[in-house]
Design a protein around this motif. Structure first.
Motif, mmCIF file in Angstrom:
data_model
loop_
_atom_site.group_PDB
_atom_site.id
_atom_site.type_symbol
_atom_site.label_atom_id
_atom_site.label_comp_id
_atom_site.label_asym_id
_atom_site.label_seq_id
_atom_site.Cartn_x
_atom_site.Cartn_y
_atom_site.Cartn_z
ATOM 1 N N ALA A 262 0.825 -1.209 0.000
ATOM 2 C CA ALA A 262 0.000 0.000 0.000
ATOM 3 C C ALA A 262 0.861 1.261 0.000
ATOM 4 C CB ALA A 262 -0.932 -0.015 1.216
ATOM 5 N N LEU A 263 1.923 1.274 0.799
ATOM 6 C CA LEU A 263 2.793 2.453 0.852
ATOM 7 C C LEU A 263 3.505 2.717 -0.469
ATOM 8 C CD1 LEU A 263 4.376 2.252 4.418
ATOM 9 C CD2 LEU A 263 2.820 3.999 3.533
ATOM 10 N N MET A 264 3.752 1.668 -1.248
ATOM 11 C CA MET A 264 4.386 1.852 -2.554
ATOM 12 C C MET A 264 3.475 2.596 -3.527
ATOM 13 S SD MET A 264 7.491 0.986 -2.891
ATOM 14 C CE MET A 264 7.662 0.823 -4.661
ATOM 15 N N GLN A 265 2.223 2.747 -3.181
ATOM 16 C CA GLN A 265 1.274 3.466 -4.028
ATOM 17 C C GLN A 265 1.064 4.897 -3.534
ATOM 18 O OE1 GLN A 265 -2.209 0.835 -4.847
ATOM 19 N NE2 GLN A 265 -1.018 -0.605 -3.621
ATOM 20 N N THR A 266 1.884 5.336 -2.584
ATOM 21 C CA THR A 266 1.770 6.676 -2.007
ATOM 22 C C THR A 266 3.032 7.481 -2.313
ATOM 23 O OG1 THR A 266 2.809 6.137 0.119
ATOM 24 C CG2 THR A 266 0.438 5.691 -0.081
ATOM 25 N N GLY A 267 3.090 8.664 -1.732
ATOM 26 C CA GLY A 267 4.268 9.508 -1.876
ATOM 27 C C GLY A 267 5.488 8.988 -1.137
ATOM 28 N N ARG A 268 5.314 7.981 -0.293
ATOM 29 C CA ARG A 268 6.440 7.391 0.440
ATOM 30 C C ARG A 268 7.093 6.242 -0.323
ATOM 31 N NH1 ARG A 268 5.473 6.489 6.691
ATOM 32 N NH2 ARG A 268 7.728 6.323 6.547
ATOM 33 N N ALA A 269 6.720 6.056 -1.565
ATOM 34 C CA ALA A 269 7.251 4.940 -2.365
ATOM 35 C C ALA A 269 8.774 4.985 -2.455
ATOM 36 C CB ALA A 269 6.637 4.939 -3.755
ATOM 37 N N GLY A 270 9.346 6.162 -2.590
ATOM 38 C CA GLY A 270 10.802 6.281 -2.668
ATOM 39 C C GLY A 270 11.484 5.791 -1.412
ATOM 40 N N ASP A 271 10.923 6.147 -0.249
ATOM 41 C CA ASP A 271 11.483 5.669 1.026
ATOM 42 C C ASP A 271 11.361 4.157 1.145
ATOM 43 O OD1 ASP A 271 12.116 8.241 1.785
ATOM 44 O OD2 ASP A 271 10.284 8.519 2.977
ATOM 45 N N VAL A 272 10.212 3.614 0.755
ATOM 46 C CA VAL A 272 10.003 2.162 0.831
ATOM 47 C C VAL A 272 10.983 1.455 -0.091
ATOM 48 C CG1 VAL A 272 8.369 0.281 0.417
ATOM 49 C CG2 VAL A 272 7.580 2.397 1.494
ATOM 50 N N ARG A 273 11.157 1.999 -1.298
ATOM 51 C CA ARG A 273 12.086 1.385 -2.257
ATOM 52 C C ARG A 273 13.520 1.396 -1.707
ATOM 53 N NH1 ARG A 273 10.647 0.192 -7.187
ATOM 54 N NH2 ARG A 273 8.975 1.710 -7.264
ATOM 55 N N ARG A 274 13.912 2.521 -1.099
ATOM 56 C CA ARG A 274 15.296 2.677 -0.606
ATOM 57 C C ARG A 274 15.542 1.890 0.683
ATOM 58 N NH1 ARG A 274 16.877 6.462 2.886
ATOM 59 N NH2 ARG A 274 14.997 7.682 2.543
ATOM 60 N N LEU A 275 14.604 1.943 1.627
ATOM 61 C CA LEU A 275 14.833 1.357 2.955
ATOM 62 C C LEU A 275 14.352 -0.082 3.098
ATOM 63 C CD1 LEU A 275 13.819 4.456 5.094
ATOM 64 C CD2 LEU A 275 16.135 3.620 4.635
ATOM 65 N N VAL A 276 13.411 -0.492 2.272
ATOM 66 C CA VAL A 276 12.847 -1.843 2.419
ATOM 67 C C VAL A 276 13.169 -2.711 1.207
ATOM 68 C CG1 VAL A 276 10.738 -3.183 2.816
ATOM 69 C CG2 VAL A 276 10.969 -0.920 3.846
ATOM 70 N N LEU A 277 12.699 -2.300 0.044
ATOM 71 C CA LEU A 277 12.848 -3.146 -1.143
ATOM 72 C C LEU A 277 14.292 -3.276 -1.612
ATOM 73 C CD1 LEU A 277 9.708 -1.988 -3.141
ATOM 74 C CD2 LEU A 277 9.974 -4.035 -1.738
ATOM 75 N N GLY A 278 15.051 -2.182 -1.559
ATOM 76 C CA GLY A 278 16.454 -2.236 -1.977
ATOM 77 C C GLY A 278 17.264 -3.252 -1.186
ATOM 78 N N PRO A 279 17.248 -3.168 0.149
ATOM 79 C CA PRO A 279 17.979 -4.160 0.937
ATOM 80 C C PRO A 279 17.458 -5.596 0.749
ATOM 81 C CG PRO A 279 17.531 -2.224 2.269
ATOM 82 C CD PRO A 279 16.777 -2.051 0.977
#
Length: 146
Positions: free
Chosen positions: A97-114
């Protein structure tokens, strides 16, 4: 579903519970949500194919946990994860759900990237272990000159 979403959903689905929990913790404050479907445990039939190309057959069942939630801002997140860990499914749905918001960049960097990096490292380690067991066969010609 777009290709990007398929990619992040796959990453969340195969992530280890502890790794996903660490990534979610790195995000800090999370938005509130309401349940559309509370986490529930069930079974899913897993198909298989001989050699990857043969006729499909039912390999067996695995246990999965699924859930769906809706953020206060309206975005809907879904998750299916292997096993019985309801908190893991909740975190995965929340990240979807957060990936569909303005926080997608943070989720990508802090969660999905690692999570992606850990997955690639594990795949490379498995390939290295398999390569260490590789046997090279060769034939010696006996008798006449080749």
């Amino acid at each position: 579903m777009n290709e990007d979403r398929k990619t992040w959903m796959a990453t969340l689905a195969v992530a280890g519970p502890a790794a996903l929990e660490a990534g979610v913790a790195a995000l800090g404050a999370l938005p509130g949500f309401t349940w559309l479907r509370r986490p529930e445990v069930g079974g899913v039939m897993v198909p298989g194919r001989m050699g990857g190309t043969g006729a499909p057959f039912n390999l067996g069942e695995i246990t999965v946990t699924r859930c769906a939630l809706k953020l206060e801002s309206g975005e809907v997140g879904h998750a299916y994860v292997q096993g019985r860990d309801k908190a893991h499914a909740e975190r995965a749905a929340l990240m979807d759900a957060l990936m569909q918001t303005g926080r997608a960049g943070d989720v990508r960097r802090l969660v999905l990237g690692p999570l992606d990096a850990a997955r690639k490292q594990a795949r490379q380690a498995r390939a290295a272990r398999a390569a260490a067991t590789k046997v090279e066969f060769f034939t010696l010609v006996r008798g006449e000159d080749a």
